[in-house]
Enzyme design. Sequence first.
Site, mmCIF file in Angstrom:
data_model
loop_
_atom_site.group_PDB
_atom_site.id
_atom_site.type_symbol
_atom_site.label_atom_id
_atom_site.label_comp_id
_atom_site.label_asym_id
_atom_site.label_seq_id
_atom_site.Cartn_x
_atom_site.Cartn_y
_atom_site.Cartn_z
ATOM 1 N N ASP A 232 -11.067 -31.964 -14.487
ATOM 2 C CA ASP A 232 -11.405 -31.674 -12.960
ATOM 3 C C ASP A 232 -11.321 -30.150 -13.035
ATOM 4 O O ASP A 232 -10.290 -29.445 -13.505
ATOM 5 C CB ASP A 232 -10.490 -32.203 -12.209
ATOM 6 C CG ASP A 232 -10.363 -33.640 -12.231
ATOM 7 O OD1 ASP A 232 -11.450 -34.239 -12.466
ATOM 8 O OD2 ASP A 232 -9.172 -34.245 -11.935
ATOM 9 N N ASP B 191 -12.180 -43.972 -3.459
ATOM 10 C CA ASP B 191 -11.108 -43.389 -3.649
ATOM 11 C C ASP B 191 -10.130 -43.872 -2.705
ATOM 12 O O ASP B 191 -10.182 -44.051 -1.278
ATOM 13 C CB ASP B 191 -11.204 -41.785 -2.860
ATOM 14 C CG ASP B 191 -11.943 -40.827 -3.971
ATOM 15 O OD1 ASP B 191 -12.195 -41.618 -5.112
ATOM 16 O OD2 ASP B 191 -12.405 -39.760 -4.050
#
Length: 255
Positions: A129, A8
């Site tokens: 998500d 990330d």
Amino acid sequence: MEIIPAIDLLDSACVRLHQGDYAKVTRFSEDPVAQALSWQKQGATRLHLVDLDGAKSGEPVNDSCVRAITSALNIPVQLGGGVRTLERAEELLAYGLEQVILGTVAIEQPQLVKQLAQRNPGRIIVGIDAKNGKVATRGWISQSEVNATDLAADFNAAGIAAIISTDIATDGTLEGPNLESLRAMANASSVPLIASGGVGCMADLLSLLALEPYGVSGVIVGRALYDGKVDLKEAIRAIGDGRLQDPPSSKPLMA
């Protein structure tokens, strides 16, 4: 089942968020390229990249870092975060990325995702998500009323390569994946499903094998690798394609 290490990116550094909270950031490396090469050396067959700056703002803050990682690796790289236009998606594919992940745009402009999938066969992934079964968008800042399973079903015939199902409540917690949610997502879609969120130990990875017959084809692992809770080589040996019949015995699998 493919084990996919995650990087990330935030301000060109390798970080992890706790449950998607940008105020709860742990920095693991200031050199994402070196980290990517390390995962490749340990046997990764694919790398999962997330541009957290892009996910939040929609701006391509980390492009130079993304290009450097893609150029350095010999394995496929997939990227998500802030990819919200056809032009942006195809620009990233031109960098040499194997696949791009579309999240926010999948709920706001589903026809655009389907168009991209037709133009770029095998290279478009939808990222769903969710928190409490509802889809979140724009870097998890906005919460919709759309059911994650309904959105997954909408893309059954779209020609996308896969769906990444991220459970926000477990992401970055190391508390284990939400198996019930993953089973529901797999049942809702005929598209290969990649699990993301919550993996904290080898036992969690082994638990996901029960969902393989339902279409769960891979799992993204982040913090557990960085914290040393999961050894990538061992995980690939036990869980990945060509795995052993018995799990490795060098470490206890259950607490």
